[in-house]
Structure formats: structure tokens, C-alpha cells
Write an enzyme that holds these catalytic residues in place. Structure first.
Site, mmCIF file in Angstrom:
data_model
loop_
_atom_site.group_PDB
_atom_site.id
_atom_site.type_symbol
_atom_site.label_atom_id
_atom_site.label_comp_id
_atom_site.label_asym_id
_atom_site.label_seq_id
_atom_site.Cartn_x
_atom_site.Cartn_y
_atom_site.Cartn_z
ATOM 1 N N ASP A 154 0.401 -1.648 0.171
ATOM 2 C CA ASP A 154 -0.084 -0.053 -0.299
ATOM 3 C C ASP A 154 1.154 1.290 0.127
ATOM 4 O O ASP A 154 2.045 1.228 0.696
ATOM 5 C CB ASP A 154 -0.807 -0.521 1.133
ATOM 6 N N ASP B 220 0.891 5.523 -0.077
ATOM 7 C CA ASP B 220 0.206 6.592 0.437
ATOM 8 C C ASP B 220 0.216 7.803 0.031
ATOM 9 O O ASP B 220 1.830 7.967 -0.247
ATOM 10 C CB ASP B 220 -0.174 6.552 1.632
ATOM 11 N N ASP C 35 -3.233 4.618 -2.426
ATOM 12 C CA ASP C 35 -4.042 5.291 -0.978
ATOM 13 C C ASP C 35 -3.915 6.795 -1.320
ATOM 14 O O ASP C 35 -3.381 7.155 -0.848
ATOM 15 C CB ASP C 35 -3.598 4.690 0.357
#
Ligand SMILES: Nc1ncnc2c1ncn2[C@@H]1O[C@H](COP(=O)(O)OP(=O)(O)O)[C@@H](O)[C@H]1O
Ligand SMILES: [Mg+2]
Length: 364
Positions: free
Chosen positions: A71, A73, A123
Site C-alpha cells: 500500500d 500512501d 491510497d
């Protein structure tokens, strides 16, 4: 007696970092998204800058286990004013853009949009710059950061600093729309970044690796541990417990686990999670961790601290490596059998001083 086995930890860390393919896909996805935001007819006038944050940027991300996606960000700073948009409206402004470029590949979460790629998920957190002067700071910060320079050299500063080691970018918090709460909230990613960068410097570049090793420990022992604390809240506690001046990852792991055990013994006994103020804004990082979960987690840390101390002080690699492998699983290299001239399998590089030899250095 201590061991000259820095490559055991180096090899272990190499195996738990995000993979080359994940890094390449992230850089590609990031670059494409940025170009699209800058050129989209609807969004470009409101777009100020985009930059990486989160564990990937801080170099504290570990490779996801069991085929999960890494993930990444991202913060998108906009000129939206919170006086003019509710959180839901602010997020809705991005939907036509996402529909156009990422149809079927994105989903909306409470405070962000997830964009799913093959090995990575981006994200995207949309923020409002509070005042125009701040827009300039964030714009300059984003320009100064080259995403292609996400290095493996963890001793390098995570953000650019002046000659005194202070961050170049003094900034105010940003505001994020929280759709579920219906409220705008403070966030200050640059302060978390510069805190980590400075802590890492005080730990000779070992801090981010201590974080990765302990996050990996949590993944390996997920069955015995509560779901929380994990990710940033866990990293924050490691930051509070890791002593400055450590001279190896192994030392950092042992002393962090020991200090954690001591510092939070009372919290655990009283089934209370500690209060941990965010580095940048007035919020409790541990707000979502229940007292019960914290007490269970603490008990496992206490057991791990004992094992890590035993491994750290073991007289030879044959004793130490199996103990480290109990903590970190099979990504931690095996020790060669005594008397063998070369490592038994190819998952680690030849170790300084010959296999299993005892010497003056410490684990790195
Ligand atoms: N409880 C929290 N308190 C403060 N900041 C947080 C918290 N949770 C997440 N963040 C911030 O948002 C970033 C992205 O969240 P997440 O992807 O869940 O964590 P990470 O990337 O560290 O694993 C974190 O790295 C951290 O900067
Ligand atoms: Mg993250």
C-alpha cells in the site's frame, strides 16, 4: 560474546522489503497519476501538489505477506476550502476523474480513495491547504522530492534537511475530509516524516530497519497476536521505545522490545492502551487500540524480548540463528552447520569472518 553476522540481518531485511516489481509499479502508477491530475481539465486549477507519505515514504514498509498488495500512501493537496465543501462534497469532486482514468480500479474509503494496481494499491488522501502561503510550501516540497529516488539506502535522510539536520519544510497541518465523521480533521505528514528522518539519523540509519523487523515479527506471529496495534500506531510505539545511539538492527530490536515491556507494564496490567500524541497534531495515535488488545500484545512483546536477548547474546551463529528464526520466521537465514565451509543453501550471502565464527562485532 557477540557475532560478526551483519549479513544475516542484511539478508533478512532484503527479503522483507517491498520487491523491485512493487517499487517499479508504484513509481509508474505515481507518475501517471500525477500527470493526469496536472492535466485534467476539471481538476488542474484546484491541484496544488502530490507527494508520497506513509510507511513507504518513511522506508518503514514491509513486503505484504500472503500475496497481499503493497500500500502506497499519497497526499493530494488542493485549493479546496473547507468552508465551501463538506468532506463528502470534497471527495465527490474527484469521482469524475477517477471514473475516467481508473474505472473499476478504484474504491472510496472513509478518508481516501484506493486505486488498485496489480501488485500495489495507491491510497489517495485529498487535503485542503489551509492558506495560500502553505500551498506554496507544499508545492515546493513536492517538487523537491523525486519519487524515483526512493532509495534502499536507509541511512540517507528521508526528507531534505538543512545543514543542521532540521527539515527544510516548515509547514502547517493540512486538513483531510473524513466522510464517515462528516468533519475535516488535521493531519501533518511532513512532521511525521521529519521526525522519522531525525530519529533514523540518531540511530545511524538503523531505526527504519528496526521498525521493519518488528512489523515483520508481528506478521509472522499474527495468529498469536491481536489485530492491533499494527502499521502506524505500532511504528509510533517503536519510535518511542527504540533508544537513540543503537549500533545495529539486532541491538535496536532487543532494546526496543525490552523498553516496550518495561514502559507499558502498568498499562498492560490495567488493560489500558497508552496515550501516544501524534508527532504533528493534537491526536492520540492509539485511539483505536482497546485495552484488552494492548495487554495481549504486551504479553507477546515481553516473551519476544526474552528470546531476542537470548539470540543477541548467543555465543555462536548456530545458537543465535534458530532463536532469531523463532522471532522472524524463515526469511531469517539459517546458520550453516558447524564445520561446513559454505552456507547450506543459497538464501544468504557468505558471512563475514566465515560461517558461524565468533568475533568482535555485533549483529547489524
Ligand atoms: N492512528 C494514526 N495516527 C496518526 N497517523 C496515522 C494513523 N494511522 C495512519 N496514520 C498516517 O497515515 C499513514 C498511512 O496509513 P497506513 O497506510 O494505515 O499506515 P502505514 O503506511 O504506516 O502502514 C501512516 O503512515 C501515518 O502517516
Ligand atoms: Mg500505508
Amino acid at each position: 560474546m557477540t557475532l560478526p553476522l551483519p549479513t544475516y540481518f542484511a539478508d533478512f531485511l532484503q527479503d522483507i522489503r517491498p520487491t523491485k516489481a512493487q517499487r517499479a509499479e508504484m513509481i509508474d502508477g505515481y507518475s501517471r497519476l500525477k500527470e493526469r491530475l496536472q492535466s485534467d481539465a476539471q481538476l488542474k486549477t484546484g491541484f496544488v501538489s502530490m507527494f508520497l507519505q506513509g510507511s513507504y515514504k518513511r522506508r518503514t514498509a514491509v513486503r505484504p505477506k500472503d500475496g497481499k498488495k503493497a500500500d502506497v500512501d499519497l497526499i493530494v493537496v488542493t485549493r479546496m476550502k473547507e468552508s465551501e465543501f463538506t468532506p463528502a462534497e470534497a471527495m465527490a469532486c474527484f469521482r469524475p476523474f477517477l471514473e475516467k482514468y481508473y474505472h473499476d480500479k478504484y474504491r472510496q474509503q472513509g478518508r481516501s480513495f484506493g486505486i488498485v494496481m496489480s501488485t500495489v494499491e495507491m491510497d489517495l488522501v485529498i487535503t485542503a491547504a489551509p492558506v495560500e502561503a502553505e500551498a506554496g510550501v507544499y508545492s515546493a516540497f513536492a517538487k523537491s522530492e523525486d519519487v524515483l529516488q526512493i532509495e534502499e539506502d536507509e541511512s540517507q535522510p528521508i526528507v531534505k534537511t538543512d545543514s543542521n539536520g532540521n527539515p527544510q519544510w516548515k509547514s502547517e497541518p493540512l486538513r483531510i475530509p473524513d466522510r464517515d465523521l462528516g468533519a475535516w480533521q488535521d493531519t501533518h505528514p511532513l512532521v511525521q516524516l521529519s521526525w522519522t528522518s531525525q530519529k533514523n539519523a540518531r540511530c545511524s540509519g538503523h531505526f527504519v530497519n528496526v521498525v521493519k523487523a518488528l512489523k515483520w515479527w508481528r506478521l509472522v506471529h499474527a495468529g498469536a497476536l491481536p489485530d492491533r496495534p499494527k502499521s502506524y500506531p505500532l511504528e509510533h510505539l517503536i519510535g518511542d521505545c527504540c533508544p537513540d545511539g543503537i549500533s545495529s538492527v539486532a541491538e535496536g530490536v532487543v532494546r526496543t522490545l525490552e523498553r516496550f515491556t518495561q514502559s507499558y507494564a502498568l498499562h498492560a496490567a490495567n488493560t489500558h492502551a497508552p496515550y501516544a500524541p501524534d508527532r504533528g497534531v493534537d491526536q492520540n495515535v492509539m485511539a483505536r487500540i482497546s485495552g484488552d488488545d494492548f495487554a495481549k500484545f504486551h504479553a507477546q512483546v515481553a516473551a519476544a524480548a526474552k528470546k531476542a536477548r537470548q539470540a543477541f547474546e548467543a555465543p555462536d551463529a548456530q545458537t543465535a540463528a534458530p532463536l532469531w528464526r523463532e522471532l522472524f520466521g524463515d526469511k531469517f537465514p539459517r546458520a550453516p552447520e558447524p564445520g561446513r565451509g559454505s552456507p547450506p543453501q543459497g538464501n544468504f550471502t557468505p558471512h563475514q569472518g566465515g560461517p558461524g565464527m565468533v568475533g568482535s562485532g555485533r549483529f547489524a
